[in-house]
Design a protein around this motif. Structure first.
Motif, PDB file in Angstrom:
ATOM      1  N   HIS A 196      13.608   7.667  -5.442  1.00 29.06           N
ATOM      2  CA  HIS A 196      13.512   7.254  -5.011  1.00 29.06           C
ATOM      3  C   HIS A 196      12.345   7.413  -5.728  1.00 29.06           C
ATOM      4  O   HIS A 196      11.967   7.569  -5.511  1.00 29.06           O
ATOM      5  CB  HIS A 196      13.301   7.312  -3.934  1.00 29.06           C
ATOM      6  CG  HIS A 196      12.524   6.171  -2.985  1.00 29.06           C
ATOM      7  ND1 HIS A 196      11.944   6.215  -1.661  1.00 29.06           N
ATOM      8  CD2 HIS A 196      13.490   4.751  -2.806  1.00 29.06           C
ATOM      9  CE1 HIS A 196      11.130   5.419  -1.143  1.00 29.06           C
ATOM     10  NE2 HIS A 196      12.684   4.221  -2.028  1.00 29.06           N
ATOM     11  N   ILE A 197      11.484   6.213  -6.274  1.00 28.29           N
ATOM     12  CA  ILE A 197      10.321   5.089  -6.559  1.00 28.29           C
ATOM     13  C   ILE A 197       9.641   4.846  -5.447  1.00 28.29           C
ATOM     14  O   ILE A 197       9.712   3.940  -5.395  1.00 28.29           O
ATOM     15  CB  ILE A 197      10.323   5.252  -7.896  1.00 28.29           C
ATOM     16  CG1 ILE A 197      10.927   5.852  -8.282  1.00 28.29           C
ATOM     17  CG2 ILE A 197       9.135   4.711  -8.645  1.00 28.29           C
ATOM     18  CD1 ILE A 197      10.971   4.648  -9.976  1.00 28.29           C
ATOM     19  N   ASP A 198       9.008   5.255  -4.543  1.00 25.48           N
ATOM     20  CA  ASP A 198       7.552   4.282  -3.738  1.00 25.48           C
ATOM     21  C   ASP A 198       6.293   3.735  -4.725  1.00 25.48           C
ATOM     22  O   ASP A 198       5.120   4.932  -4.812  1.00 25.48           O
ATOM     23  CB  ASP A 198       7.151   5.657  -2.808  1.00 25.48           C
ATOM     24  CG  ASP A 198       6.208   5.136  -1.547  1.00 25.48           C
ATOM     25  OD1 ASP A 198       6.017   3.798  -2.124  1.00 25.48           O
ATOM     26  OD2 ASP A 198       5.676   5.992  -1.159  1.00 25.48           O
ATOM     27  N   LEU A 199       5.793   2.519  -4.295  1.00 28.53           N
ATOM     28  CA  LEU A 199       5.036   1.747  -5.454  1.00 28.53           C
ATOM     29  C   LEU A 199       4.176   1.015  -4.563  1.00 28.53           C
ATOM     30  O   LEU A 199       4.406   1.033  -3.749  1.00 28.53           O
ATOM     31  CB  LEU A 199       5.783   1.260  -6.520  1.00 28.53           C
ATOM     32  CG  LEU A 199       4.859   1.282  -7.674  1.00 28.53           C
ATOM     33  CD1 LEU A 199       5.016   0.356  -9.333  1.00 28.53           C
ATOM     34  CD2 LEU A 199       4.757  -0.639  -7.207  1.00 28.53           C
ATOM     35  N   SER A 200       2.828   1.473  -5.004  1.00 25.50           N
ATOM     36  CA  SER A 200       2.098   0.657  -3.899  1.00 25.50           C
ATOM     37  C   SER A 200       1.338  -0.142  -4.936  1.00 25.50           C
ATOM     38  O   SER A 200       0.624  -0.503  -5.962  1.00 25.50           O
ATOM     39  CB  SER A 200       0.411   1.180  -3.244  1.00 25.50           C
ATOM     40  OG  SER A 200      -0.190   0.503  -3.287  1.00 25.50           O
ATOM     41  N   GLU A 259       3.289   5.623   2.781  1.00 26.43           N
ATOM     42  CA  GLU A 259       3.085   6.365   3.086  1.00 26.43           C
ATOM     43  C   GLU A 259       1.631   5.751   3.782  1.00 26.43           C
ATOM     44  O   GLU A 259       1.146   5.386   3.082  1.00 26.43           O
ATOM     45  CB  GLU A 259       2.792   8.046   3.075  1.00 26.43           C
ATOM     46  CG  GLU A 259       4.475   8.505   2.650  1.00 26.43           C
ATOM     47  CD  GLU A 259       4.173   9.073   1.536  1.00 26.43           C
ATOM     48  OE1 GLU A 259       2.908  10.494   1.441  1.00 26.43           O
ATOM     49  OE2 GLU A 259       5.263   9.257   0.314  1.00 26.43           O
ATOM     50  N   LEU A 315       1.121  -1.391   0.076  1.00 26.52           N
ATOM     51  CA  LEU A 315       0.101   0.084   0.116  1.00 26.52           C
ATOM     52  C   LEU A 315       0.784   1.090   0.151  1.00 26.52           C
ATOM     53  O   LEU A 315       0.160   2.487   0.651  1.00 26.52           O
ATOM     54  CB  LEU A 315      -1.154   0.089   1.813  1.00 26.52           C
ATOM     55  CG  LEU A 315      -2.147  -0.814   0.929  1.00 26.52           C
ATOM     56  CD1 LEU A 315      -2.301  -1.511   3.047  1.00 26.52           C
ATOM     57  CD2 LEU A 315      -2.852  -0.713   0.283  1.00 26.52           C
ATOM     58  N   GLY A 316       1.849   0.920  -0.089  1.00 29.89           N
ATOM     59  CA  GLY A 316       2.480   2.568  -0.460  1.00 29.89           C
ATOM     60  C   GLY A 316       3.495   2.646   0.926  1.00 29.89           C
ATOM     61  O   GLY A 316       3.237   2.104   1.854  1.00 29.89           O
TER      62      GLY A 316
END
Lengths: 413, 404
Positions: free
Chosen positions: B200-204, B136, B133-134
């Motif tokens: 940085h890549i934050d993926l859900s 954050e 879910l990412g």
């Protein structure tokens, strides 16, 4: 047609990953447009070529605002065409093709979804276009690819989905009462084709930095869909039974609650322990025979019966949060209403505020990734049909307003 | 040999299970050098865990699923919890272009490998973190697997038939998440090549599913409607369904969009009297009476094999394609001619058929070049040759359990 409508463009506040990349799109509905949407949302300039008067077929697809069909009020079209520019062009005319080629000369990437034969007949195939622009990356997205016995076969989303085998694979977990294979919802397989194409297109763009050469990318929607079940389909190539056959022997799975469904998937012993705690450490679960269940899959049926009895009195939201707090992987079977209401999606900024002259202000889904330096943008709505004819044809290509008026009269734009 | 699209890109791959490894598989097809970092304590999920392999797996090198998701890659073992491991990892990061991981958010930080640390070592590193879910939000630490992504992302509710329960799909949700990761990484690499800047890549994973039903979500936002699953049916087209054919559980899909197609279709059926009835006279009436229409078409299709129906209808320009099963795909002449599958030889598994990359590049073709690695197979090469650690040190660290 709402020609001449000026949308106030917000200033782009942050830099984008694909700033300066020029994309030409000659595609309809979902696969091609989704491919270029992904690029546009990350900063590429996408010029969308639509057939004069009628436009992209997606404009005639629901959802429409207030359910009233209107080419500028399709949510489907909006979603797939954010941040793009639209021009109208009839490439079945000589002048139309001339303009098409002028645009090809100026672009880095052409994404198209026409039958292979149609592009060749118009001399707009890669071999012809490459002469005009040797750096051109041309991505062709078709049901069965550019070669092979089925290349000229007709197929809509329903057909490519079934023709890829993934519907039959899905059928192995369909409820007994509905054994007929079913396609994925909406345009799922088209999105898959678009995503697959965008990945290949980016790889070609990246490698062009070093080779200086463009190339042709042949994307088959059928193979894009096959790839989504790679693991499962490999099994059949080796005469093994499918791997996810195990799903039906696993404790947990899809469970019915008071107000919907939840999905529980256990990957290890700690998850199993979490599940039992969630159920309130019931007596049945104390039986020794369940100790190794997570590795043996011997008693799923009876365990799931116990779970079902407990679950039916719970609400999905409660189960979801409590299970997760106890380290038991669970999700709700969400409706789109649940998604819009989700606090988690809100916290992630999944929905952006957008504004469109015909649709008004509303919230639109963005993307699944957050780039720390080059965030995706949703600062331009989907274009009106032919909205950028003047900007592109007059300002960029140097046609005069008079010429434009004539071309309009002749049905070229 | 021609150049591969990602030649010269090195990826330090901390990911496991399906959603991470399939992303780096796609990049490895394109020529990236992928170094998979595992620990013998907890090797990749797909080597041993029953969730992927079924019950009873004991040899980490015998898993076909691991092989299929890790072709073209190298694998090393490293106990990340060991005090000496961090130095090695950092050394590796310093010569890598990409880092990918799919632990729960926070785990990389606890290991001393947060993005802020990594970029001190390698300022232009591209790091992708993939989680349920990412990173954050209050639910960011929640765990999930593919069926949960499909359920929680909104896809399961829309899949299947309205009268029956929703269908959570299967492994495809992991692979869709992974395909999205591969795209995101390529975009970041392009940006880096242009500007020298990493990120940085934050993926859900759940969101990678939700974006595929954007139109259904907008139906709710625009019209307060909550769409539900509708099997093979379409909003506009009819006929638009699967029809039974000769043989057990054989089906052909037929979809008709235009009046021309309908006329050609009727002609192919020999213009049966029912096709001229008023209730089927235009697209609107056909859609309204599609249940009866489907039954009548099914009576016709069941006289033929699904291949025969496809050929008869395609000849007249009507979209008809069988609903192939897995076995039929491998016998299919079209897919064979396109080389959709290839073969690798594995020292323990033997010869194994695997799918080829899902793209055809004219200038820099992607490819399957190597079977999946054995556990720790490339320790010697990576630690010795690539990182240049003296043999004596390697031996000592081996004894201390650093590479376990």
């Amino acid at each position: 047609m709402a020609r001449g409508y000026v949308i106030k463009r917000k200033e782009q506040t942050s830099k984008t990953a694909l700033a300066g990349v020029k994309v030409l799109e000659y595609a309809q509905l979902a696969a091609g447009p989704y491919c270029t949407k992904l690029l546009a949302d990350l900063g590429a300039e996408v010029i969308k070529i639509e057939p004069p008067r009628v436009g992209d077929e997606a404009r005639r697809r629901e959802p429409f605002l207030n359910d009233i069909p209107h080419p500028e009020r399709s949510g489907f079209f909006f979603y797939l065409n954010t941040n793009k520019l639209s021009i109208t062009l009839n490439i079945n005319t000589t002048t139309g093709r001339k303009i098409f080629k002028e645009l090809v000369k100026e672009c880095d990437i052409l994404v198209e979804d026409n039958p292979p034969r149609a592009m060749k007949d118009l001399s707009l195939d890669y071999a012809s276009l490459q002469i005009i622009n040797p750096r051109l990356i041309m991505t062709s997205i078709t049901p069965f690819g550019q070669y092979g016995p089925y290349r000229d076969y007709k197929a809509y989303h329903l057909n490519t989905y079934h023709g890829s085998g993934v519907a039959k694979i899905l059928a192995s977990i369909l409820p007994e009462e509905t054994p007929m294979p079913t396609k994925g919802p909406g345009f799922l397989g088209e999105y898959d084709g678009g995503l697959n194409a965008s990945t290949a297109t980016m790889a070609a763009l990246y490698t062009r930095l070093f080779t200086g050469r463009g190339q042709h990318i042949d994307i088959s929607k059928q193979e894009s869909l096959i790839a989504t079940e790679r693991v499962e389909i490999d099994m059949f190539g080796n005469n093994e039974r499918g791997s996810t056959v195990w799903l039906q022997y696993m404790a947990g799975g899809l469970q019915r609650c008071k107000d919907g469904y939840v999905m529980i998937t256990l990957g290890g012993k700690h998850h199993w322990d979490g599940l039992i705690k969630l159920l309130g450490n019931p007596d049945w679960a104390q039986d020794e025979k369940y100790e190794e269940e997570i590795n043996t899959y011997l008693h799923a049926q009876e365990i799931n019966k116990h779970i079902a009895e407990w679950m039916i009195n719970q609400t999905k939201e409660e189960v979801y949060h409590r299970a997760q707090a106890l380290n038991c992987p669970a999700g709700m079977v969400t409706t789109v209403e649940d998604l819009v209401a989700s606090e988690q999606l809100k916290a992630r900024g999944f929905f952006a505020d957008v504004e469109h002259p015909e649709l008004g202000k509303f919230k639109c889904p963005t993307a699944s990734y957050r780039f720390s330096k080059t965030p995706m943008r949703l600062d331009h709505p989907a274009p009106l049909l032919g909205e950028h004819n003047e900007e592109i044809l007059i300002k960029r290509l140097g046609y005069t307003p008079e010429e434009l008026a004539q071309m309009r009269g002749a049905g070229i734009i | 040999m021609s150049r591969l699209p990602l030649e010269g890109i090195r990826i330090a791959d901390f990911s496991w299970a399906w959603a991470g490894p399939y992303a780096t598989l796609l990049l490895a097809f394109m020529g990236a050098e992928v170094i998979k970092i595992e620990t013998s304590k907890r090797p990749d999920h797909t080597r041993l865990r029953a969730l992927s392999t079924g019950p009873g797996a004991t040899d980490p090198d015998l898993s076909p699923i691991f092989n299929d998701l890790n072709l073209n890659k190298m694998a090393i073992t490293l106990d990340l919890a060991h005090p000496k491991a961090l130095v090695l990892v950092k050394k590796m990061i310093s010569i890598s272009d990409v880092v990918i991981e799919n632990f729960r958010p926070g785990v990389m930080g606890r290991l001393g490998l947060a993005y802020d640390v990594l970029r001190q070592i390698r300022p232009d590193i591209v790091m992708l973190s993939s989680s349920s879910l990412g990173a954050e939000g209050a639910e960011s630490k929640y765990a999930g697997y593919a069926p949960i992504f499909a359920a929680h992302g909104g896809l399961a509710y829309l899949t299947g038939y309205p009268e029956a329960r929703p269908v959570p799909l299967m492994g495809s949700s992991d692979l869709r998440s992974a395909a999205t990761s591969a795209f995101a990484i390529l975009t970041a690499l392009y940006h880096r090549a242009q500007t020298g800047e990493g990120q940085h890549i934050d993926l859900s994973s759940v969101e990678t599913i939700s974006v595929l039903i954007g139109d259904a979500i907008l139906d709710y936002i625009m019209n307060s409607r909550v769409p539900i699953r509708k099997g093979n049916r379409d909003e506009i087209m009819a006929p638009h369904n699967c029809y039974p054919c000769k043989g057990k559980d054989k089906w052909v899909s037929i979809a008709i969009a235009t009046e021309d197609e309908w006329q050609s279709f009727c002609a192919a059926l020999g213009n049966p009297p029912w096709a001229r009835e008023e209730k089927f006279c235009d697209a609107y009436r056909r859609w309204q009476n599609q249940e009866e229409l489907d039954r009548l078409i099914g009576e016709w299709t069941s006289n033929y094999t699904h291949y025969e129906v496809m050929e008869m209808l395609q000849q007249v320009g009507v979209a008809a394609i069988p609903s192939f099963d897995g076995t039929e795909l491998f016998q299919n002449p079209h897919l064979k001619e396109r080389g959709f599958a290839t073969e690798v030889t594995h020292p323990k598994i033997g010869r194994r058929v695997v799918l080829a990359p899902p793209w055809k590049f004219s200038d820099t073709p992607a490819r399957v070049s190597q079977r999946g690695p054995l556990l720790g197979e490339h320790n010697e090469y990576i630690y010795g040759d690539l990182l240049g650690i003296p043999e004596a040190e390697i031996t000592q660290m081996e004894e201390e359990g650093v590479f376990y």
